[in-house]
Enzyme design. Structure first.
Site, short mmCIF file in Angstrom:
data_model
loop_
_atom_site.label_atom_id
_atom_site.label_comp_id
_atom_site.label_asym_id
_atom_site.label_seq_id
_atom_site.Cartn_x
_atom_site.Cartn_y
_atom_site.Cartn_z
N GLU A 1 -15.89 37.31 -32.08
CA GLU A 1 -16.83 37.01 -30.73
C GLU A 1 -18.04 36.05 -31.27
O GLU A 1 -18.49 35.09 -30.64
CB GLU A 1 -17.29 38.34 -29.89
CG GLU A 1 -16.22 38.85 -29.04
CD GLU A 1 -15.49 37.96 -28.27
OE1 GLU A 1 -16.31 37.25 -27.34
OE2 GLU A 1 -14.42 37.81 -28.04
N TRP B 1 -16.69 32.88 -32.07
CA TRP B 1 -16.42 31.95 -30.71
C TRP B 1 -17.79 31.55 -30.16
O TRP B 1 -17.67 30.34 -30.02
CB TRP B 1 -16.12 32.78 -29.57
CG TRP B 1 -14.65 32.97 -29.38
CD1 TRP B 1 -13.78 34.14 -29.37
CD2 TRP B 1 -13.81 32.01 -28.69
NE1 TRP B 1 -12.64 34.02 -29.19
CE2 TRP B 1 -12.46 32.65 -28.51
CE3 TRP B 1 -13.81 30.87 -28.07
CZ2 TRP B 1 -11.16 32.06 -27.95
CZ3 TRP B 1 -12.65 30.14 -27.54
CH2 TRP B 1 -11.47 30.84 -27.60
N TRP C 1 -11.05 18.36 -6.62
CA TRP C 1 -11.78 19.57 -6.51
C TRP C 1 -11.94 19.52 -5.02
O TRP C 1 -12.34 18.44 -4.45
CB TRP C 1 -12.81 19.64 -7.26
CG TRP C 1 -12.76 19.66 -8.72
CD1 TRP C 1 -13.04 18.73 -9.47
CD2 TRP C 1 -12.27 20.81 -9.50
NE1 TRP C 1 -12.89 19.10 -10.94
CE2 TRP C 1 -12.31 20.43 -10.70
CE3 TRP C 1 -11.89 22.13 -9.02
CZ2 TRP C 1 -11.87 21.11 -11.86
CZ3 TRP C 1 -11.46 23.01 -10.18
CH2 TRP C 1 -11.29 22.43 -11.52
N ASN D 1 -18.39 40.38 -19.63
CA ASN D 1 -17.61 39.10 -19.89
C ASN D 1 -16.17 39.06 -19.30
O ASN D 1 -16.00 37.82 -19.01
CB ASN D 1 -17.35 38.89 -21.60
CG ASN D 1 -16.80 37.71 -22.12
OD1 ASN D 1 -17.27 36.58 -21.76
ND2 ASN D 1 -15.76 37.74 -22.76
N TRP E 1 -15.73 23.21 -11.50
CA TRP E 1 -16.32 24.29 -12.41
C TRP E 1 -17.69 24.14 -12.85
O TRP E 1 -18.38 24.95 -13.02
CB TRP E 1 -15.53 24.29 -13.85
CG TRP E 1 -15.56 22.83 -14.37
CD1 TRP E 1 -14.71 21.93 -14.19
CD2 TRP E 1 -16.35 22.31 -15.46
NE1 TRP E 1 -14.84 20.85 -15.13
CE2 TRP E 1 -16.05 20.96 -15.89
CE3 TRP E 1 -17.47 22.89 -16.14
CZ2 TRP E 1 -16.69 20.35 -16.73
CZ3 TRP E 1 -18.37 22.17 -16.85
CH2 TRP E 1 -17.86 20.79 -17.03
N TRP F 1 -16.58 28.42 -18.92
CA TRP F 1 -16.15 27.76 -17.51
C TRP F 1 -15.16 26.86 -17.87
O TRP F 1 -14.30 26.83 -17.06
CB TRP F 1 -17.31 27.17 -17.00
CG TRP F 1 -18.10 28.17 -16.30
CD1 TRP F 1 -19.15 28.93 -16.33
CD2 TRP F 1 -17.93 28.48 -14.96
NE1 TRP F 1 -19.55 29.68 -15.58
CE2 TRP F 1 -18.87 29.47 -14.31
CE3 TRP F 1 -16.74 28.28 -13.95
CZ2 TRP F 1 -18.89 30.09 -13.22
CZ3 TRP F 1 -16.83 28.95 -12.74
CH2 TRP F 1 -17.78 29.97 -12.20
#
Length: 482
Positions: free
Chosen positions: A278, A281, A310, A345, A363, A386
């Site tokens: 993590e 990341w 969208w 998360n 988004w 996102w």
């Protein structure tokens, strides 16, 4: 005189720029309040309040080192060069020290400050501090930034074997200075003070960050892989706000994790290895900001997804924002965000996929709303998350992978404990009913809970059709590094 300009590094321990400045000579610290800039970046009220509270604690820690903390205002970042140049003239500063930040506006600001310093004859010193690896040092064989996390991680592991980043030593106290620290304001114009309940969840200061890190490493990290997806369990480190504000460093986190796993980062305890991943990341998304500046400009990482149709659905967007979707796991997660400044998360992914797939809403609407409410809001991680969920980003979920909120709810909150915590109006429901109260109508006292705003299967089909209509995938253009 040396000057350290503090930004997202609100700590005295393991602060590369602070240690470097104090090794050069007598040192002053400055923090710039930039309310108009913060507002334009959608920084949350609770996050700005967290910065101020941490500055109060940092002023005390710097006081023990005899480093005065000055507070100045640069309403927008284009005022920073002038404000800092004035300060350097006033205190006869010879060197400015700062820890690097990433993102297009941050980079431009620092370049402008560097020019102003050179013009004023002040040495400009910037340091790698909020990352383990310098952006541009982890590249593919062809010299490009990685687009897939697993390949990026592999190179990071190799680098960690070659040279492990270590925390820098805390400097010795310097001789007392004649100037006094400025008072840290309790509030900044344009930003509201959050509730006492929210503030109490996030105490300020390095001691609290280290306490959380130590408690997690001692008691919880081994269970991280198995428990991190269950929002009702205390399965995560609760360190994200402290990392985002730089109250604790990634080096400190890495070494605490290594200490709990006999110095291993690839083998041994799977919980520890998962948590170190993590940290990587976080690293990956920061490197992506540098390598693919388009994501700093609210652009999709994958260019062909810019053509996605969208939906303009303001009422549905508002229902999502106000936790009125009629899907308990979504609404419970959104209430957690609104009341605590934080969201688990796993649920960040679930609510993001619901907004971008089931509601087919851009988004960027979700990214902005999260930034306006998250105490740990970070451009790189928030944007990366996102874009992953909406299938527009690096290493993104394939467009046909669409989380079903009901099955996610049944799997990760099987007893409905998390839902009942945040939706007390559903407290009397049993563990079958709680995930989808619409199945039982207005019985069992849930008459005031809304019906679902969308049909999950029809909306899934609509999302698949919209993605299938996109042009073929194009390679994302990045910054070439030879």
């Amino acid at each position: 005189m040396q000057l350290i300009w503090l930004r997202s590094d609100l700590r005295a321990q393991d602060n590369t720029a602070l240690t470097a400045a104090m090794e050069r000579g007598p040192t002053l610290a400055v923090y710039l309040l930039s309310p108009a800039q913060w507002r334009s970046h959608d920084d949350a009220d609770c996050k700005v309040d967290f910065w101020l509270r941490n500055l109060v604690e940092l002023e005390k820690a710097l006081g023990e080192l005899n480093v005065p903390l000055l507070i100045r205002e640069a309403d927008t970042w284009d005022q920073a060069p002038e404000v800092l140049a004035t300060l350097c003239t006033q205190f006869k500063v010879e060197g400015l020290h700062l820890n690097q930040e990433y993102g297009i506006n941050e980079t431009r600001r620092d370049q402008a400050v560097q020019k102003a310093m050179e013009k004023a004859g002040v040495h400009f010193n910037s340091y790698l501090d909020q990352l383990l690896f310098k952006p541009g040092s982890i590249l593919t064989k062809t010299g490009n930034y990685f687009q897939v996390f697993t390949q990026f991680k592999k190179v990071c592991y190799t680098r960690l074997h070659e040279a492990m980043p270590h925390p820098v030593r805390t400097p010795q106290a310097q001789a007392a200075q004649s100037m006094k620290s400025d008072a840290v304001p309790e509030q900044v114009k344009g930003f509201a003070t959050p509730s006492k309940a929210l503030r109490d969840l996030w105490p300020a200061g390095e001691a609290e960050a280290r306490r959380r890190m130590d408690a997690f490493a001692d008691e919880q990290i081994s269970y991280y892989k198995t428990e991190r997806d269950f929002p009702a369990k205390p399965g995560t480190s609760q360190l994200s706000a402290y990392l985002a504000a730089g109250v604790i460093s990634p080096r400190q986190c890495l070494h605490a994790a290594l200490a709990s796993n006999q110095g291993e980062f690839e083998t041994g305890d799977v919980g520890t290895v998962t948590w170190i991943n993590e940290l990587l990341w976080r690293e990956f998304y920061k490197h992506t900001l540098v390598g693919y500046p388009r994501v700093s400009r609210h652009r999709a990482f994958r260019p062909e997804t810019e053509a996605l149709k969208w939906r303009d659905a303001p009422e549905e967007l508002r229902a999502w924002q106000e936790a009125r979707t009629g899907l308990p796991i979504i609404d419970a997660a959104m209430r957690q965000l609104l009341e605590t400044g934080w969201m688990h998360n796993r649920l960040r992914m679930v609510v993001a996929m619901f907004l971008t797939k089931n509601l087919l809403i851009d988004w960027r609407e979700g990214e902005r709303f999260f930034m306006r409410h998250l105490i740990d809001g970070d451009l790189a991680s928030n944007n990366g998350g996102w874009q992953w969920s909406s299938s527009t980003g690096t290493d993104s979920a394939p467009y046909f992978r669409i989380f079903n909120p009901l099955s996610q709810s049944e799997r990760f909150d099987p007893e409905g404990v998390f839902i009942k915590r945040w939706l007390p109006e559903l407290a009397d429901m049993n563990k079958k009913q709680i995930h989808d109260p619409s199945l039982i109508g207005d019985l069992f006292g849930a008459a005031d809970y809304p019906k679902p705003i969308v049909d999950l299967s029809k909306s899934r089909a609509r999302a698949l059709a919209a993605f299938k209509a996109l042009p073929a995938r194009q390679p994302a253009a990045g910054v070439e590094h030879g």
